[in-house]
Design a protein around this motif. Structure first.
Motif, mmCIF file in Angstrom:
data_model
loop_
_atom_site.group_PDB
_atom_site.id
_atom_site.type_symbol
_atom_site.label_atom_id
_atom_site.label_comp_id
_atom_site.label_asym_id
_atom_site.label_seq_id
_atom_site.Cartn_x
_atom_site.Cartn_y
_atom_site.Cartn_z
ATOM 1 N N ASN A 208 0.828 -1.211 0.000
ATOM 2 C CA ASN A 208 0.000 0.000 0.000
ATOM 3 C C ASN A 208 0.862 1.260 0.000
ATOM 4 O OD1 ASN A 208 -2.364 -1.451 0.039
ATOM 5 N ND2 ASN A 208 -2.689 -1.253 2.233
ATOM 6 N N VAL A 209 1.850 1.274 0.896
ATOM 7 C CA VAL A 209 2.735 2.435 1.022
ATOM 8 C C VAL A 209 3.540 2.635 -0.257
ATOM 9 C CG1 VAL A 209 4.811 3.289 2.189
ATOM 10 C CG2 VAL A 209 2.906 2.405 3.536
ATOM 11 N N THR A 210 4.076 1.554 -0.808
ATOM 12 C CA THR A 210 4.896 1.646 -2.020
ATOM 13 C C THR A 210 4.095 2.186 -3.201
ATOM 14 O OG1 THR A 210 6.243 -0.230 -1.281
ATOM 15 C CG2 THR A 210 6.367 0.363 -3.601
ATOM 16 N N LEU A 211 2.877 1.665 -3.374
ATOM 17 C CA LEU A 211 2.033 2.141 -4.480
ATOM 18 C C LEU A 211 1.695 3.616 -4.310
ATOM 19 C CD1 LEU A 211 -0.454 -0.867 -4.884
ATOM 20 C CD2 LEU A 211 1.585 -0.360 -6.226
ATOM 21 N N GLY A 212 1.455 4.012 -3.050
ATOM 22 C CA GLY A 212 1.141 5.412 -2.788
ATOM 23 C C GLY A 212 2.322 6.329 -3.057
ATOM 24 N N LEU A 213 3.512 5.921 -2.611
ATOM 25 C CA LEU A 213 4.702 6.744 -2.811
ATOM 26 C C LEU A 213 5.053 6.876 -4.285
ATOM 27 C CD1 LEU A 213 7.010 5.510 0.109
ATOM 28 C CD2 LEU A 213 5.788 7.681 -0.054
ATOM 29 N N LEU A 214 4.806 5.816 -5.051
ATOM 30 C CA LEU A 214 5.103 5.853 -6.488
ATOM 31 C C LEU A 214 4.017 6.574 -7.280
ATOM 32 C CD1 LEU A 214 6.465 2.210 -7.028
ATOM 33 C CD2 LEU A 214 7.787 4.336 -6.876
ATOM 34 N N GLY A 215 2.896 6.850 -6.634
ATOM 35 C CA GLY A 215 1.806 7.560 -7.305
ATOM 36 C C GLY A 215 1.080 6.733 -8.350
ATOM 37 N N LEU A 216 1.192 5.409 -8.258
ATOM 38 C CA LEU A 216 0.596 4.555 -9.293
ATOM 39 C C LEU A 216 -0.928 4.527 -9.228
ATOM 40 C CD1 LEU A 216 3.074 1.523 -9.222
ATOM 41 C CD2 LEU A 216 2.984 3.411 -10.855
ATOM 42 N N LEU A 217 -1.475 4.764 -8.022
ATOM 43 C CA LEU A 217 -2.920 4.708 -7.884
ATOM 44 C C LEU A 217 -3.602 5.978 -8.378
ATOM 45 C CD1 LEU A 217 -3.118 3.006 -4.387
ATOM 46 C CD2 LEU A 217 -3.471 1.952 -6.614
ATOM 47 N N ASP A 218 -2.816 7.003 -8.706
ATOM 48 C CA ASP A 218 -3.400 8.240 -9.226
ATOM 49 C C ASP A 218 -3.783 8.123 -10.694
ATOM 50 O OD1 ASP A 218 -3.010 9.433 -6.756
ATOM 51 O OD2 ASP A 218 -1.016 10.169 -7.285
ATOM 52 N N ASN A 219 -3.301 7.066 -11.334
ATOM 53 C CA ASN A 219 -3.588 6.851 -12.749
ATOM 54 C C ASN A 219 -4.482 5.612 -12.883
ATOM 55 O OD1 ASN A 219 -3.348 5.844 -15.500
ATOM 56 N ND2 ASN A 219 -1.673 7.315 -15.756
ATOM 57 N N LYS A 220 -5.674 5.778 -13.431
ATOM 58 C CA LYS A 220 -6.629 4.672 -13.483
ATOM 59 C C LYS A 220 -6.153 3.528 -14.377
ATOM 60 C CE LYS A 220 -10.958 6.716 -12.032
ATOM 61 N NZ LYS A 220 -12.405 6.799 -12.284
ATOM 62 N N ILE A 221 -5.389 3.844 -15.403
ATOM 63 C CA ILE A 221 -4.855 2.783 -16.261
ATOM 64 C C ILE A 221 -3.905 1.904 -15.465
ATOM 65 C CG2 ILE A 221 -3.465 2.273 -18.296
ATOM 66 C CD1 ILE A 221 -6.218 3.299 -18.954
ATOM 67 N N TYR A 222 -3.012 2.530 -14.710
ATOM 68 C CA TYR A 222 -2.093 1.773 -13.855
ATOM 69 C C TYR A 222 -2.872 0.956 -12.822
ATOM 70 C CZ TYR A 222 1.837 4.505 -15.707
ATOM 71 O OH TYR A 222 2.772 5.087 -16.512
ATOM 72 N N ALA A 223 -3.919 1.565 -12.276
ATOM 73 C CA ALA A 223 -4.710 0.883 -11.252
ATOM 74 C C ALA A 223 -5.354 -0.391 -11.807
ATOM 75 C CB ALA A 223 -5.770 1.819 -10.692
ATOM 76 N N ILE A 224 -5.779 -0.340 -13.065
ATOM 77 C CA ILE A 224 -6.364 -1.537 -13.689
ATOM 78 C C ILE A 224 -5.320 -2.640 -13.802
ATOM 79 C CG2 ILE A 224 -7.291 -2.465 -15.845
ATOM 80 C CD1 ILE A 224 -8.650 0.253 -16.278
ATOM 81 N N TYR A 225 -4.129 -2.291 -14.283
ATOM 82 C CA TYR A 225 -3.062 -3.281 -14.411
ATOM 83 C C TYR A 225 -2.666 -3.849 -13.048
ATOM 84 C CZ TYR A 225 -2.481 -1.614 -19.224
ATOM 85 O OH TYR A 225 -2.690 -1.299 -20.541
ATOM 86 N N LEU A 226 -2.579 -2.949 -12.060
ATOM 87 C CA LEU A 226 -2.224 -3.392 -10.710
ATOM 88 C C LEU A 226 -3.267 -4.358 -10.164
ATOM 89 C CD1 LEU A 226 -1.030 -0.030 -9.105
ATOM 90 C CD2 LEU A 226 0.388 -2.034 -9.570
ATOM 91 N N CYS A 227 -4.519 -4.046 -10.413
ATOM 92 C CA CYS A 227 -5.609 -4.894 -9.936
ATOM 93 C C CYS A 227 -5.539 -6.284 -10.553
ATOM 94 C CB CYS A 227 -6.949 -4.237 -10.248
ATOM 95 S SG CYS A 227 -8.371 -5.158 -9.634
ATOM 96 N N LEU A 228 -5.327 -6.342 -11.867
ATOM 97 C CA LEU A 228 -5.249 -7.635 -12.558
ATOM 98 C C LEU A 228 -4.038 -8.443 -12.100
ATOM 99 C CD1 LEU A 228 -6.207 -6.520 -16.192
ATOM 100 C CD2 LEU A 228 -7.631 -7.750 -14.534
#
Length: 250
Positions: A208-228
């Motif tokens: 959770n912390v790593t994804l937040g620090l990298l800002g990956l959850l701010d981009n919905k495309i990245y969030a989809i890939y992360l989810c899958l």
């Protein structure tokens, strides 16, 4: 059942009511404090009280966190690896929440989004979030509360109620919290060693912390890939743990 209700009410009081009352007294004595100091003091106070509460319940009920040594299971390294994958995969799969209309990140009063992010990126909060809080919460919820619930109301009810209680404390994501921490509770029950549950929890918070620090959850495309990717890792971790002959689901 009365004992179960007492544990739930006392734990809620320790989590929320007592820290709030103490902070109000501090404000009366010393005046207003910054929102950062307020949140940090509230967090530290809550978890100090939880340590005291956990120690009290453990000693009163003669509970052992580790009935069996870590290396008791012949494939303990593989199961630890599977536990880690469950935590990482679950955290990444939880990116789906960012597409749910009911989910919204709640920013405490006095913070902006940026200041809240900076606060949670500070060294002390990273240590609390990634290491200290997972250990303390697992010792209380899996190590003590789950053991007592199983003792008072039986195995399945105890596992389910512990996971529900833990999920409720995490607000809107309680359903997702319930699912993974039911598994974590079962894993602790089967292995008789709290290290496996702690491993899952640390991996969740670290991811959770790593994804937040990298800002990956701010981009919905990245969030989809992360989810899958998270769903794939989660299932691999579950399979590793559930098909092991020493951890058959009973």
């Amino acid at each position: 059942m009365r004992r179960v209700i007492n544990i739930v009410l006392n734990t809620l009081c320790i989590f929320y009511i007592i820290p709030y009352l103490v902070l109000q007294i501090v404000r009366l004595l010393f005046g207003n404090i910054s929102v950062e100091a307020n949140l940090l003091c509230n967090t530290l106070m809550s978890y100090i009280l939880i340590i005291i509460w956990t120690t009290y319940l453990k000693m009163k009920n003669s509970i052992k966190f580790n009935e069996l040594p870590l290396f008791y299971l012949s494939r303990f390294k593989l199961i630890l690896f599977g536990s880690g994958l469950v935590g990482i995969g679950y955290s990444m799969a939880l990116s789906i929440l960012y597409f749910c209309p009911f989910f919204d990140v709640v920013i405490p009063n006095g913070f902006t989004y940026e200041s809240y992010q900076r606060f949670y990126s500070s060294f002390i909060m990273l240590c609390l979030t990634v290491i200290i809080i997972p250990v303390i919460e697992e010792l209380l919820f899996r190590g003590v509360i789950q053991n007592l619930f199983i003792k008072y109301i039986g195995l399945q009810k105890g596992l389910i109620l512990t996971a529900i209680f833990f999920g409720i404390l995490h607000g809107k994501s309680m359903l997702f919290i319930f699912l993974v921490f039911y598994f974590t509770g079962w894993l602790y029950f089967k292995t008789k060693n709290i290290i496996y549950a702690i491993c899952v929890h640390i991996c969740i918070n670290l991811t959770n912390v790593t994804l937040g620090l990298l800002g990956l959850l701010d981009n919905k495309i990245y969030a989809i890939y992360l989810c899958l990717l998270g769903i794939i890792l989660l299932f691999i971790g579950l399979i590793i743990c559930l098909i092991d002959k020493e951890l058959k689901y009973k």
